[in-house]
Design an enzyme around this catalytic site. Structure first.
Site, mmCIF file in Angstrom:
data_model
loop_
_atom_site.group_PDB
_atom_site.id
_atom_site.type_symbol
_atom_site.label_atom_id
_atom_site.label_comp_id
_atom_site.label_asym_id
_atom_site.label_seq_id
_atom_site.Cartn_x
_atom_site.Cartn_y
_atom_site.Cartn_z
ATOM 1 N N GLY A 126 0.765 -1.233 0.000
ATOM 2 C CA GLY A 126 0.000 0.000 0.000
ATOM 3 C C GLY A 126 0.797 1.285 0.000
ATOM 4 N N GLY A 180 2.633 2.440 -2.519
ATOM 5 C CA GLY A 180 2.679 3.055 -3.840
ATOM 6 C C GLY A 180 3.736 2.502 -4.771
ATOM 7 N N LYS A 181 4.145 1.254 -4.550
ATOM 8 C CA LYS A 181 5.193 0.659 -5.391
ATOM 9 C C LYS A 181 4.774 0.619 -6.858
ATOM 10 C CE LYS A 181 5.113 -3.191 -3.116
ATOM 11 N NZ LYS A 181 4.151 -2.828 -2.075
ATOM 12 N N THR A 182 3.544 0.161 -7.114
ATOM 13 C CA THR A 182 3.106 0.008 -8.495
ATOM 14 C C THR A 182 3.040 1.352 -9.209
ATOM 15 O OG1 THR A 182 1.853 -1.994 -7.976
ATOM 16 C CG2 THR A 182 1.225 -0.810 -9.965
ATOM 17 N N SER A 183 2.489 2.374 -8.549
ATOM 18 C CA SER A 183 2.399 3.699 -9.166
ATOM 19 C C SER A 183 3.774 4.235 -9.525
ATOM 20 C CB SER A 183 1.698 4.676 -8.213
ATOM 21 O OG SER A 183 0.391 4.254 -7.936
ATOM 22 N N ASP A 225 4.184 -9.721 -8.336
ATOM 23 C CA ASP A 225 3.231 -9.790 -7.226
ATOM 24 C C ASP A 225 2.110 -10.775 -7.560
ATOM 25 O OD1 ASP A 225 1.406 -9.346 -5.187
ATOM 26 O OD2 ASP A 225 1.684 -7.171 -5.199
ATOM 27 N N THR A 247 -7.943 0.792 -6.855
ATOM 28 C CA THR A 247 -7.195 -0.465 -6.839
ATOM 29 C C THR A 247 -7.511 -1.336 -5.623
ATOM 30 O OG1 THR A 247 -5.422 0.494 -8.172
ATOM 31 C CG2 THR A 247 -4.886 -1.465 -6.898
#
Length: 627
Positions: free
Chosen positions: A27, A29-32, A54, A545
């Site tokens: 949560g 913000g790794k993906t962003s 992931d 998300t």
């Protein structure tokens, strides 16, 4: 907490290595950030492959495309391709690679036995690891790209994934008989060179950068520090820290000032850690970072102004020093540039559907007098905090409670504190594996000769042993719900689903060997499916998300014949009464996702507002369950 241009995401990407990893607590913000970085490099003329390792990947939603395990070109971003390492698909391909050559050559019963050996979660993880190592350790697999960016899983899974190349290589080095290259391990020896190359790439600072992503939160920073130390121990030395979602209040209301204060206190407490690594700062945005335009703006304007939708009009916070108000804070302007000094009319007043409180759910839960409560959802949504609040409230009502977690990155004890009638524990994979190995050697290995014992010890050195050990510990914890309440703050979604998959496959296996298994293991799956014994709370944030990932989790649970008891929408700004323009915009943006949960996904929904005091310890946790 000012954000200097030289600390922006743009500066971070000026001299990128070939491999970039983004990791951290769920949560944060790794993906962003991984997506924004990939887009920025592609816009700069580089050929980029973006990969999610992931098990609960949400690359598809963030990029707005449908991805598979094959690289897909991203529309409107020339030179960028992306893929998901799909654990289920990878496991199926891995199984077929091992079993396929024997179809029609061996009796059907033997082939079915081979497939059964390869049906567990260990096979799934090995298969995903196999794909990951190929991209990292087989140069020809990524020869068309200048950079490979890995959007890794939440920390516990990432640490396990990154340590696997060394673990598997070490296992193969110590294997003298070949006996353990059966079942899930059968394909490993052929991949030795690729695994060794993956280990070398991870340790090469000239080729690999590890970006630790964190929020200005004590738990997230502590997790980042622990991750940094553990990664350094396995040879990943080129690390940097990205502080994401930094917030500076623009209105003097309690919520905004508390959010700013909590961030500042967390950063101050982590001063020593922050001084160790190169640092990048990224501000909190008023909107969800979904879609190419928003991601492109994040990379280009990581330290710039932000546009917020307030009362259906665009408002933006001016850069510091422009048109200051009498309070000295940045002014709020409308689209024409007219300053609004009185922000009282900006208070969040979004119309929300009728929702229950967590206290109302507690009334129904407490009535049963015993059983299991599991909090599940995407990483970073507050599962541990909600679990701790439920457990402390049950204990306060006089119930006997055991609060535990299967999360490898748990901080449940620090969150819950101490209260009479409540026991707090964690299912520690290392401790459980050690105990399990000792038990097997003391029983199955008791009367073996030297050669037989050596074979058994070799089998037990397999990383798959951990899966079995954690599964048995989980079954033991769930069994305690017969006489008391057991509250499980589970791991982030991917890890939890692997655990539940292990439950299913183990249940099939033990049905044939019931006499060898404890009763609590035999009863685990029926107990998880019994709505009177186990209540699953799906926890989410009111954002795109987390809600959509929770919806996929619910679908998977239903396929496993487990029906959620209720949903909990956590940390809502819509109910916080904040007047800060950025928080107002975020609160208004929540409404559509709250309605989606209530109208389409859940029969019961509780809302927990963002609270000014950090919910740690029995007294502060109580604010989450007030009517």
């Amino acid at each position: 907490m000012n954000i200097a241009p030289e600390q922006s995401l743009v500066r971070f990407l000026e001299v990128p290595t070939r491999f970039l990893f983004f990791t951290g607590k769920g949560g944060v913000g790794k993906t962003s950030l991984a997506c924004a970085s990939a887009i920025a490099l592609a816009d700069g003329g580089r050929r980029v492959l973006l990969v999610s390792t992931d098990p609960a990947s949400n690359l598809d939603e963030v990029l707005g495309v449908s991805l598979t395990s094959t690289a897909t070109e991203i529309e409107n971003v020339p030179r960028l391709a992306a893929l998901n390492i799909d654990p289920a698909a990878a496991a199926q391909a891995y199984r077929e690679k091992l079993v396929g050559p024997y179809r029609g050559k061996l009796p059907d019963a033997i082939v079915r036995g081979m497939e059964e050996q390869l049906s567990g979660a260990c096979t799934t993880e090995i298969a995903a690891f196999d794909e990951f190592s190929r991209l990292l350790g087989q140069p020809e697999a990524t020869t068309d790209f200048d950079h490979v960016i890995f959007d890794t899983a939440p920390t516990g899974h990432t640490l396990r994934l990154l340590s696997l190349p060394g673990a598997w290589t070490g296992f193969l080095d110590s294997s003298t008989t070949g006996n353990s290259c059966l079942g899930p391990l059968a394909g490993l020896e052929k991949q030795r060179v690729i695994y060794e190359n993956a280990v070398a790439a991870l340790a090469d600072s000239g080729r690999t950068t590890l970006a630790l992503v964190s929020r200005a939160q004590r738990a997230a920073l502590a997790e980042a520090e622990r991750t940094s130390d553990e990664l350094a121990a396995i040879g990943v030395a080129n690390q940097r820290l990205i502080l994401n979602g930094l917030f500076q209040a623009s209105a003097s209301d309690p919520v905004a000032l508390a959010l700013e204060r909590r961030g500042a206190e967390a950063l101050s407490a982590a001063d020593e850690f922050l001084a160790k690594l190169p640092l990048t700062r990224v501000p909190l945005r008023s909107h969800n970072l979904v879609g190419i335009p928003a991601l492109r703006a994040l990379a280009r304007k990581g330290h710039g102004s932000d546009v917020a939708q307030v009362s259906n009009l665009p408002y933006r916070r001016l850069p510091a020093g422009n048109a200051p108000t009498e309070s000295g804070r940045s002014a709020i302007t409308d689209a024409s540039g007219l300053e609004i000094r009185d922000t009282a009319d900006l208070e969040v007043c979004a119309t929300l559907p009728e929702l229950e409180s967590l206290a109302e759910l507690m009334d129904d839960i407490a009535r049963s007098g015993h059983g299991v409560i599991m909090t599940m959802g995407k990483g970073g949504v507050g599962k541990t905090t909600i679990a701790a609040a439920i457990a402390t409230e049950l204990a306060r009502r006089g119930c006997q409670v055991h609060l535990s977690t299967t999360d490898p990155a748990a901080h449940v004890a620090a969150t819950a504190g101490k209260i009479p009638g409540m026991q707090v524990s964690r299912i520690d994979p290392q401790a459980e594996t050690k105990a399990y190995v000792e038990q097997v050697l003391a029983t199955a290995g008791k009367n073996l000769d030297a050669n037989g014992r050596a074979l058994l010890e070799e089998d037990l050195r397999s990383p798959c042993t951990e899966e079995i050990a954690v599964f048995r510990a989980f079954a033991h914890t769930v069994a305690q719900g017969k006489d008391a309440f057991v509250v499980l703050g589970t791991a982030p979604t991917g890890h939890t689903l692997l655990l539940l998959d292990a439950t299913e496959s183990n249940h099939r296996e033990i049905a044939r060997k019931a006499s060898d298994m404890p009763e609590e293991v035999l009863q685990l799956l029926p107990r998880l499916r019994d709505a009177d014994y186990t209540r699953v709370l799906v926890v989410t944030l009111p954002e795109a998300t987390p809600v959509h990932e929770a919806a996929m989790l619910q679908a998977d649970l239903r396929r496993a014949k487990i029906e959620p008891f209720a949903w909990v929408i956590n940390q809502s700004f819509a109910g916080s009464s904040s007047r800060d323009p950025l928080l107002v915009a975020r609160g208004r943006g929540e409404t559509q996702y709250v309605r989606e949960v209530v109208e389409k996904l859940s029969q019961r929904t509780a809302l927990v507002s963002w609270v000014t005091e950090e919910p740690t310890g029995p007294e502060r946790l109580q604010q989450l369950v007030k009517p």
